[in-house]
Design an enzyme around this catalytic site. Structure first.
Site, PDB file in Angstrom:
ATOM      1  N   GLY A   1       0.775  -1.245   0.000  1.00  0.00           N
ATOM      2  CA  GLY A   1       0.000   0.000   0.000  1.00  0.00           C
ATOM      3  C   GLY A   1       0.797   1.279   0.000  1.00  0.00           C
ATOM      4  O   GLY A   1       0.225   2.363  -0.185  1.00  0.00           O
TER       5      GLY A   1
ATOM      6  N   PRO B   1       4.736  -5.080  -0.956  1.00  0.00           N
ATOM      7  CA  PRO B   1       4.618  -3.856  -1.763  1.00  0.00           C
ATOM      8  C   PRO B   1       4.435  -4.180  -3.243  1.00  0.00           C
ATOM      9  O   PRO B   1       5.037  -5.120  -3.756  1.00  0.00           O
ATOM     10  CB  PRO B   1       5.964  -3.163  -1.540  1.00  0.00           C
TER      11      PRO B   1
ATOM     12  N   TYR C   1      -9.790   5.742 -11.433  1.00  0.00           N
ATOM     13  CA  TYR C   1      -9.507   6.310 -10.099  1.00  0.00           C
ATOM     14  C   TYR C   1      -9.353   7.832 -10.141  1.00  0.00           C
ATOM     15  O   TYR C   1      -8.854   8.408  -9.171  1.00  0.00           O
ATOM     16  CB  TYR C   1      -8.201   5.745  -9.536  1.00  0.00           C
TER      17      TYR C   1
ATOM     18  N   CYS D   1     -14.438   5.343 -27.746  1.00  0.00           N
ATOM     19  CA  CYS D   1     -15.727   6.032 -27.808  1.00  0.00           C
ATOM     20  C   CYS D   1     -16.380   6.126 -26.438  1.00  0.00           C
ATOM     21  O   CYS D   1     -17.423   5.520 -26.172  1.00  0.00           O
ATOM     22  CB  CYS D   1     -16.628   5.321 -28.791  1.00  0.00           C
TER      23      CYS D   1
ATOM     24  N   TYR E   1      -0.160  -1.191 -12.059  1.00  0.00           N
ATOM     25  CA  TYR E   1      -1.584  -1.106 -12.397  1.00  0.00           C
ATOM     26  C   TYR E   1      -1.770  -0.388 -13.736  1.00  0.00           C
ATOM     27  O   TYR E   1      -2.729   0.352 -13.927  1.00  0.00           O
ATOM     28  CB  TYR E   1      -2.378  -0.448 -11.247  1.00  0.00           C
TER      29      TYR E   1
HETATM   30  C1  LIG Z   1      -2.818  -5.147  -3.993  1.00  0.00           C
HETATM   31  C2  LIG Z   1      -2.245  -5.781  -2.779  1.00  0.00           C
HETATM   32  C3  LIG Z   1      -0.956  -5.470  -2.352  1.00  0.00           C
HETATM   33  C4  LIG Z   1      -0.099  -4.429  -3.038  1.00  0.00           C
HETATM   34  O1  LIG Z   1      -0.637  -3.151  -2.925  1.00  0.00           O
HETATM   35  P1  LIG Z   1       0.235  -1.897  -3.405  1.00  0.00           P
HETATM   36  O2  LIG Z   1      -0.631  -0.733  -3.108  1.00  0.00           O
HETATM   37  O3  LIG Z   1       0.472  -2.064  -4.848  1.00  0.00           O
HETATM   38  O4  LIG Z   1       1.482  -1.891  -2.605  1.00  0.00           O
HETATM   39  C5  LIG Z   1      -0.459  -6.115  -1.251  1.00  0.00           C
HETATM   40  N1  LIG Z   1      -1.182  -7.040  -0.577  1.00  0.00           N
HETATM   41  C6  LIG Z   1      -2.447  -7.372  -0.950  1.00  0.00           C
HETATM   42  C7  LIG Z   1      -3.193  -8.381  -0.193  1.00  0.00           C
HETATM   43  C8  LIG Z   1      -3.017  -6.754  -2.066  1.00  0.00           C
HETATM   44  O5  LIG Z   1      -4.254  -7.077  -2.426  1.00  0.00           O
END
Ligand SMILES: *Cc1c(COP(=O)(O)O)cnc(C)c1O
Length: 446
Positions: A265, A300, A342, A370, A399
């Site tokens: 995250g 990550p 997003y 379109c 992503y």
């Molecule tokens: C998507 C996800 C991540 C990675 O998230 P990032 O924001 O790309 O770091 C890590 N763990 C789980 C369980 C996820 O679903």
């Protein structure tokens, strides 16, 4: 505000020079224009066409090393499991594997991809709210390091499958700490109303239940509170403090806890957001979980690969509308979905050196699909541009390609890896024939 990021400029956007200054893999060469590492992006476009994703191997390496160094400097025993869903290209996975990354996967397909890239299942975590029985079986056969269970129902399923196979599944409980990561609503995962994880209150009883079930070895607690977290460390710290408290509680009941999974995250600065550092994250982990004396895991995705990629696109034409100037590109929302999905802001840099000294005026930057949602930026200051001029979307390594579709019968774009002065095609562009190849005509139709 979660929705503060917007396509429209809210205050002055960073200049081209500002964008370049904090992106060490990119530089402007007086003749060759925008370079990734030592390779002119114009050369890649000439060789492979556009739209094309381009990834910097040395950025991947540098970021992985920076994260490891931050964890080590904090004195943490930590393993890094790259979240393959951010970018599952084999070349990207291989670069990270050779740096020592494990994987975090969310499907059997991703497990096949990470194993094909040489990341052992024994260094891989399987997350996700809806693992199918055959995916669980496949992961156990492969010798998965850890399954993160997300519900009581899934725990029963894992137990039945593993016991039937005569193996013990290593299972962590993914708990939902009910903290607000203050990120975009579509990528927040740690609130009570989200589908993810097990309610905090229910977790201790479920952990005890796991210990009693056949085919399950309870090994720890996991969480993942959301993606693109840029709002300081308060949400992380709150979530990890709750985990620490729970682990204390479990141990008090005599239940073993071998490790703790801190999720992913960590956000990156797409525009000019203040972004947290790996040092700050390591500090938050150390101060909350460091006293438990068990190894920690990280998952990550975006932080490792986002800044390592660009999407290279060509101008199809510049269209003067009644109220606005439009730059129509050959890349579209089916390639890079983040702006439509997003409201994400991406830096967009012209590739030609002349464009960096030309006068600027606002333009809406759009694709040919379109849908009005096929808009990458509104009112962005850009030079006058002509057909075939090139632009690069910054921070498109995470992503990006993985979320592409073939909407409007547009083939999936090519992917190129740059490593110093070398560049190689790592996924060729899909052909129109391939788009049709999977379709079948019922015999009763003409
Ligand atoms: C998507 C996800 C991540 C990675 O998230 P990032 O924001 O790309 O770091 C890590 N763990 C789980 C369980 C996820 O679903």
């Amino acid at each position: 505000m979660a929705t503060a990021l917007s396509l429209a400029p809210t205050s002055a956007d960073p200049t081209f020079a500002d964008l370049l200054a904090i992106r060490p893999s990119l530089s402007m060469h007086a003749q060759d224009g925008l370079l990734m590492e030592d390779v002119p992006l114009a050369r890649i476009a000439a060789e492979h066409g556009t739209p094309t994703w381009v990834y910097s191997a040395n950025t991947l390496r540098r970021r992985f090393r920076a994260l490891k160094a931050a964890l080590e400097a904090a004195g943490l025993r930590a393993s890094v499991h790259y979240a393959a869903k951010a970018n599952d290209n084999q070349a990207v996975l291989r670069v990270l594997r050779s740096e020592g990354a494990g994987a975090d996967i969310v499907s059997a397909g991703e497990l096949r991809a990470t194993m094909a890239a040489g990341i052992p299942a024994g260094a891989t975590v399987f997350s996700g709210v809806g693992k199918a029985p055959e995916e669980i079986r496949f992961a156990l056969e492969a010798g998965i390091f850890q399954l993160n269970a997300e519900s009581a129902e899934e725990i029963e399923m894992i137990s039945a499958i593993a016991a039937g196979m005569g193996v013990e599944a290593p299972v962590s409980l993914r708990v939902n700490p009910d903290v607000d990561a203050r990120t975009h609503a579509k990528i927040t995962t740690g609130r009570a109303e989200n589908k993810f994880g097990i309610a905090f209150e229910d977790a201790p009883a479920l952990y005890a239940r796991m210990a009693a079930l056949p085919g399950i070895r309870p090994i720890g607690i996991a969480t993942h509170i959301g993606s693109q977290i840029t709002d300081g460390m308060s949400a992380y710290r709150a979530a990890y403090a709750r985990l620490a408290e729970m682990i204390g509680d479990l141990r008090g009941r005599g239940l073993p806890v071998e490790r703790v999974d801190c999720g992913g995250g960590l956000g990156i600065p797409y525009r000019d957001e203040p972004a947290p550092t790996p040092e700050a994250l390591a500090g938050a982990i150390k101060s909350t979980l460091g006293g438990l004396g068990i190894p920690v895991m990280l998952e990550p995705g975006r932080w490792l690969v986002g800044p390592a990629g660009v999407l290279l696109a060509s101008v199809v034409l510049q269209k003067q509308g009644s109220a606005r100037r439009f730059l129509v590109l050959d890349a579209a929302m089916n390639d890079l979905m983040r702006p439509a999905m997003y409201d994400a802001w991406h830096g967009i840099l012209p590739v030609s050196p002349r464009a960096h000294v030309a006068p600027l005026s606002p333009a809406d930057i759009v694709g040919p699909v379109c849908e009005s949602g096929d808009t990458f930026a509104k009112g962005r200051l850009m030079p006058a541009m002509a057909p075939q001029d090139l632009v690069a979307f910054l921070d498109a390594g995470a992503y990006g390609s993985v979320m592409s579709s073939t909407y409007n019968a547009r083939p999936l774009a090519a992917e190129v890896l740059v490593d110093g002065a070398r560049a190689a095609l790592v996924r060729r562009r899909q052909t129109h024939e391939e788009l049709l190849a999977h379709q079948r005509i019922p015999e009763w139709l003409d």
